[in-house]
Structures are given as structure tokens and as C-alpha cells.
Scaffold this active site. Sequence first.
Site, PDB file in Angstrom:
ATOM      1  N   ASN A 146       0.825  -1.201   0.000  1.00 37.67           N
ATOM      2  CA  ASN A 146       0.000   0.000   0.000  1.00 37.67           C
ATOM      3  C   ASN A 146       0.864   1.258   0.000  1.00 37.67           C
ATOM      4  O   ASN A 146       1.989   1.274   0.511  1.00 37.67           O
ATOM      5  CB  ASN A 146      -1.013   0.005   1.159  1.00 37.67           C
ATOM      6  N   CYS A 205      -4.135   0.790  -2.445  1.00 36.40           N
ATOM      7  CA  CYS A 205      -4.052  -0.451  -1.680  1.00 36.40           C
ATOM      8  C   CYS A 205      -3.029  -1.386  -2.322  1.00 36.40           C
ATOM      9  O   CYS A 205      -2.763  -1.319  -3.525  1.00 36.40           O
ATOM     10  CB  CYS A 205      -5.410  -1.142  -1.639  1.00 36.40           C
ATOM     11  N   GLU A 233       0.210   5.259   0.824  1.00 30.17           N
ATOM     12  CA  GLU A 233      -0.697   6.305   1.302  1.00 30.17           C
ATOM     13  C   GLU A 233      -0.310   7.656   0.729  1.00 30.17           C
ATOM     14  O   GLU A 233       0.799   7.848   0.219  1.00 30.17           O
ATOM     15  CB  GLU A 233      -0.686   6.353   2.833  1.00 30.17           C
ATOM     16  N   GLU A 291      -3.246  -4.538  -3.074  1.00 28.65           N
ATOM     17  CA  GLU A 291      -3.796  -5.399  -4.122  1.00 28.65           C
ATOM     18  C   GLU A 291      -3.937  -4.646  -5.441  1.00 28.65           C
ATOM     19  O   GLU A 291      -3.681  -5.199  -6.516  1.00 28.65           O
ATOM     20  CB  GLU A 291      -5.167  -5.944  -3.701  1.00 28.65           C
ATOM     21  N   CYS A 303     -10.615  -3.189  -4.069  1.00 23.71           N
ATOM     22  CA  CYS A 303      -9.623  -4.173  -4.500  1.00 23.71           C
ATOM     23  C   CYS A 303     -10.276  -5.462  -4.972  1.00 23.71           C
ATOM     24  O   CYS A 303      -9.787  -6.104  -5.900  1.00 23.71           O
ATOM     25  CB  CYS A 303      -8.634  -4.454  -3.371  1.00 23.71           C
ATOM     26  N   CYS A 349     -10.227  -4.913   0.351  1.00 26.60           N
ATOM     27  CA  CYS A 349     -11.372  -4.014   0.496  1.00 26.60           C
ATOM     28  C   CYS A 349     -12.268  -4.152  -0.737  1.00 26.60           C
ATOM     29  O   CYS A 349     -11.923  -4.847  -1.707  1.00 26.60           O
ATOM     30  CB  CYS A 349     -10.901  -2.565   0.663  1.00 26.60           C
TER      31      CYS A 349
END
Length: 144
Positions: free
Chosen positions: A48, A59, A50, A61, A100, A97
Site C-alpha cells: 500500500n 491499496c 498512502e 492489491e 480491491c 477491500c
Amino acid sequence: MTPLDPATRAALEAAARAARDGAYAPYSRFTVGAALLFRDGAMVTGANVENASYGLSLCAETVAASLAMNQGRRGGLIAVAVAGGMVHTEGLPVTPCGRCRQVLFELASLGHTDPLVIGLGAFETVEMPLSALLPHAFGPGHVG
């Protein structure tokens, strides 16, 4: 969903945990690594990333799926492992999530696969096919 032999599964899980070390998570301090396994044995990882403008964060994925697509991979996705936790420690199992799940579904649907998703935790692992995480998914077959 393709079953994984123990050695391949262990390598996939180790790759997700190793990918987590590359995470950039100064705001949440929640680091995530993902490893995607393809039918030909190739693995693509991501972590990930940010951003101070939180909505622009990526993310693990999605990073891994984007890298795979940029490498020319269109389908063949058979398994995904995700490892996450606070600053490189594992807690509860982590699964992709919603965003993803959709990104992974797009990649998987190009090869008509239903990959195994493995959520790694410190003392517990969860696993299920992507179709169980994203039932009635919307994909390439719905447009055009």
C-alpha cells in the site's frame, strides 16, 4: 479455484509478508502487502501507498494488479495472499477491500478464473474464492 500445493502456498504467503515491508503508510501506520499468483507460476507483489490526500492512497492489491497488467498479464490469476497490520506486525486476517475485490475480479475475469484469496493474520488465516468475497460481481461481460 485452483488448489495450491503446500510449497507454492508458503511461497505466496511469504511474498505477501515481504511485500508489506515496502509499504508507505505514514498516516495510518497500517501496512499491507499483497502477492498475486498466476497460472504460469509467476508472482507479482505490491504494497500500500498512502497519500496526504487520503482518497489518493493505493491499496497493495491494486498496486500488484496494476503491475501485473503493465507486465501484460491478462487473466491467469489463481491466488492472492494479503498480509497487513500496524507497522509491520500482524493482527487479525486482512482481506481485500471492496475496491480491491473489484480490481482483482477484473483481472481474474479476463482469464475466467475464480482465484483463492488468502487473508493472513498473526494466529489465524482465512481463505475463500474471490466469488465469495464479491458475489454478483460486475465485470467486462457487463459492458460493451
